[in-house]
Write a protein that holds these residues in place. Sequence first.
Motif, mmCIF file in Angstrom:
data_model
loop_
_atom_site.group_PDB
_atom_site.id
_atom_site.type_symbol
_atom_site.label_atom_id
_atom_site.label_comp_id
_atom_site.label_asym_id
_atom_site.label_seq_id
_atom_site.Cartn_x
_atom_site.Cartn_y
_atom_site.Cartn_z
ATOM 1 N N GLN A 229 -34.291 54.335 1.631
ATOM 2 C CA GLN A 229 -33.716 53.286 0.785
ATOM 3 C C GLN A 229 -32.207 53.366 0.649
ATOM 4 N N LEU A 231 -28.998 53.896 -1.233
ATOM 5 C CA LEU A 231 -28.676 54.693 -2.410
ATOM 6 C C LEU A 231 -27.330 54.232 -2.959
ATOM 7 N N HIS A 232 -26.956 54.843 -4.093
ATOM 8 C CA HIS A 232 -25.720 54.442 -4.762
ATOM 9 C C HIS A 232 -24.720 55.592 -4.635
ATOM 10 N N SER A 233 -23.513 55.243 -4.190
ATOM 11 C CA SER A 233 -22.574 56.328 -3.897
ATOM 12 C C SER A 233 -22.136 57.068 -5.158
ATOM 13 N N HIS A 236 -25.329 59.439 -5.475
ATOM 14 C CA HIS A 236 -25.688 60.281 -4.330
ATOM 15 C C HIS A 236 -24.513 60.718 -3.451
ATOM 16 N N GLY A 237 -23.359 60.094 -3.658
ATOM 17 C CA GLY A 237 -22.230 60.416 -2.785
ATOM 18 C C GLY A 237 -21.848 61.886 -2.877
ATOM 19 N N GLU A 242 -24.751 61.179 4.999
ATOM 20 C CA GLU A 242 -24.926 59.742 5.130
ATOM 21 C C GLU A 242 -25.060 59.303 6.595
ATOM 22 N N MET A 244 -24.393 56.527 7.957
ATOM 23 C CA MET A 244 -23.248 55.756 8.453
ATOM 24 C C MET A 244 -22.155 56.668 9.003
ATOM 25 N N ALA A 329 -26.585 48.345 7.164
ATOM 26 C CA ALA A 329 -25.444 48.643 6.293
ATOM 27 C C ALA A 329 -25.118 47.396 5.478
ATOM 28 N N TYR A 330 -24.233 47.545 4.505
ATOM 29 C CA TYR A 330 -23.841 46.377 3.716
ATOM 30 C C TYR A 330 -22.947 45.470 4.558
ATOM 31 N N THR A 337 -20.936 49.562 -3.513
ATOM 32 C CA THR A 337 -20.832 50.997 -3.247
ATOM 33 C C THR A 337 -22.196 51.604 -2.930
ATOM 34 N N VAL A 338 -22.813 51.088 -1.875
ATOM 35 C CA VAL A 338 -24.121 51.594 -1.465
ATOM 36 C C VAL A 338 -23.987 52.635 -0.358
ATOM 37 N N ILE A 339 -25.013 53.459 -0.264
ATOM 38 C CA ILE A 339 -25.150 54.368 0.867
ATOM 39 C C ILE A 339 -26.392 53.905 1.632
ATOM 40 N N PRO A 340 -26.192 53.286 2.799
ATOM 41 C CA PRO A 340 -27.355 52.798 3.550
ATOM 42 C C PRO A 340 -28.260 53.967 3.949
#
Lengths: 481, 481
Positions: A229, A231-233, A236-237, A242, A244, A329-330, A337-340
């Motif tokens: 899924q 995630l939110h940076s 989870h950043g 990641e 990407m 990806a976005y 600010t998502v983490i694909p």
Amino acid sequence: QHLLLEARKLISANADVYIQRLSEAIAIPSVSTDLVHRDDCFAMADLLHRWIEDLGGSAEKVLVGFQELDDGTRYDLPPVILGEFADPRRMNKPTVLVYGHYDVQPAEAGDGWKTDPFKLTEVDGDMYGRGSTDDKGPVLAWLWAIEVYRELGVELPVNLKICFEGMEESNSECLGDLLERETKRGGFLSDVDYVVITDNYWVTKEKPCLTYGLRGLATFECEVRGGSQMLHSGVHGGCIAEPMTDLVQILAAVSAMGHGDIGIEGCGKDASAELTEDEEELYRGISFDTDTFREDSGGVVKLVGENAQEVLMNRWRYPALSIHGIEGAYSGTGFKTVIPGSVTGKFSIRLVPGQDPKGVEEAVKSVIEERFAEMKSPNELRITSSSSKPWLANPKSGLYQAGAAALLKVYGVRPDLTREGGSIPITDMLQEKIGVETMLLPLGQSNDGSHSNNEKMSRKNYLRGVQVLFSLMTEVARVHG
Amino acid sequence: QHLLLEARKLISANADVYIQRLSEAIAIPSVSTDLVHRDDCFAMADLLHRWIEDLGGSAEKVLVGFQELDDGTRYDLPPVILGEFADPRRMNKPTVLVYGHYDVQPAEAGDGWKTDPFKLTEVDGDMYGRGSTDDKGPVLAWLWAIEVYRELGVELPVNLKICFEGMEESNSECLGDLLERETKRGGFLSDVDYVVITDNYWVTKEKPCLTYGLRGLATFECEVRGGSQMLHSGVHGGCIAEPMTDLVQILAAVSAMGHGDIGIEGCGKDASAELTEDEEELYRGISFDTDTFREDSGGVVKLVGENAQEVLMNRWRYPALSIHGIEGAYSGTGFKTVIPGSVTGKFSIRLVPGQDPKGVEEAVKSVIEERFAEMKSPNELRITSSSSKPWLANPKSGLYQAGAAALLKVYGVRPDLTREGGSIPITDMLQEKIGVETMLLPLGQSNDGSHSNNEKMSRKNYLRGVQVLFSLMTEVARVHG
Ligand SMILES: [Zn+2]
Ligand SMILES: [Zn+2]
Ligand SMILES: [Zn+2]
Ligand SMILES: [Zn+2]
């Protein structure tokens, strides 16, 4: 020459009929990619089938396969029309196979179309409609050329065989099997001497050409899987490897050389066939205005290549790598600010003679795997690839001489001998299965817009196309002589 | 302790009323990002305004600005509610400012919601509804805590000031101006001693915490412009300096170090504040199960960090770079051999104490510009960036001691002292403008799903939240004493 003059008069006199018939063909939305239009494909096949018989030829509609839906419903694929105009008394005539297709790309009124896509509409000498240039106009031009011989009471100078398919816009599914079968000894295609394909376009708006080469294509999808899924940076950043990050390193590695070449051994200019004096000579003569091309290409700042010749070579005879995009990806506007969780990079390499498609696939995969290993990423890497071969004919062969002579007679200029940077997969398929001289003879102009909205063919190119194909038969008989 | 016992009984007895009132608040779709719901925002403000007055406080709705449409129509921004419960006789009480917001994120029935987002629905002890946990539940808990003192006939142990805004989900637009004005000598906020913000969540589902740190954020959009349209790699591949090639090299350069750190001087761990013994000690005590976290994060293969402490530090006290995606490239499923004309890479760096946000912006831009210059690309590069500062409070200060005491009394456990990896911009804004001890006191659980569908607050956390805030006031008075 006298005969062509007669033909020209006739074509001019019949122009309205020719256009009326094209209009009827355009009105049938024979979209092969959409099952809703499957009946229309069959209707279009019927129209051509009857017409060939009306012209005194024989024809059959060959069913080559079916599609099956999840619920088990089967839909026959649009048939391949195999037609023939043979003269049993003159066995020494050459046999020419003509390839075209009667299916079209989808088109939605409104979707940028200024006119109804399925109602042929002439504006300033251009006839707009889906299929006008790809490929119903050229297909009809062949039939009119035969009709002209008939009206003039003159025998066809060649044995003509026809292959009009209805699945070209859907990867010519199942056509390979048919070709396999019919090229066997005694098969319908076993005695073909020449193949002529009318399904591409001039390089410019002004000057006719004959096309003797196409690039192949190796496509790559490189998936880096982390979790399942987005995630939110903020959350989870920093504690996630990641996907990407891995993917941009991979894409940077495969495109390492930047612009002008591909930095992977066996994949770049180093692996292309050598440029001979003869070939270079062909490029020198081509009319091609780089400024116009640059403008028509969305106004890019600068083309790669110092002059028209280099630009054309970069488009046609050298490989090229393009990164098309990333799935997962976005990609919207604004900032998110998502983490694909998983991303797939998509890129491809245009292939040229001298390159081994499978070798290119392997070389690229190695580079990716090596870079990925270096990163010691906990993510999963999955690469899929496929490739089609480049195609190259001999532009000095008899068939091309005949094509050039026909164009010279009709247009008063010797055509440019050109290639295309894209692929027309059917070309290599026909060349390989039938194994005879094959020529791409475009009738439409560079700005016809096949596959896009407002597709058109000019009235002039359509009518002159009939002359060209009429003349081509004579010229092929002559060079074969 | 006796007082809290009384309060607990009362809260328990009034539970249905508390939930009924929350239900009324949730039924008002006060979505600040959507002008369609502007009236609902005002209705929600009225509800709170009246309630504060009913409780014996004073309140005003302050209009802070407006939005103007292209046609000149103006819409007032939702008002900021400034409320006060002051005791003129006891000037020596500390003054606590409470911050919360009454606007909510958008929510569409169907969009993954199992229940109507604007109808509070209790399932297995969880109350689902938009705004239940972000931030209407906590806002209401404050008002119930005041109500409890009133019902018990006990004076508030602190002077309480309230700031409930209605534009938090829209970047707290114009709140900065209001704070600027009201913190001046004699202003409403000029005598505040402590700030408590109830607008975040526990780190786990089980254990309460107090939050003393947030990361900042530097965002970057890096656009590489070639031409104005998508081109086709068959036609243009090889003669165009493709923007995507430039962009992947740039993104690879900024993320050069791969996972675990950022390879740009001044942007990575090297620039973070030193880890002291005291701080490390805080991490040792935190209950945090990495396996659960990993599972809840879409099942990523492996977290960065050898143990819970390292994982948490990577999330909270070290910077992190995330590449969110690319705008303008092909992002669909399947394969499309396009050459994007212009592409924009979007990435961000979470900032931590020790880093200079502007310095990070500059360092990243330099790396990009350097890499771009190396490539000698004819394309145009445009970089935009912005940043917000990290925030850090002293978790040993009086306010945190009071918070910890309150949570201990209600939950029977000492709360973890935690940070968050994301940013809550209002925190730093309040801290900076007011300049006093500031504490984030979360009432909801880690899995409440603020901003996502099926947002919920547990019945238990809501009701205990009232106890916590009731108790907090006593404890603040005590430590201030
Ligand atoms: Zn076609
Ligand atoms: Zn086509
Ligand atoms: Zn929120
Ligand atoms: Zn909030």
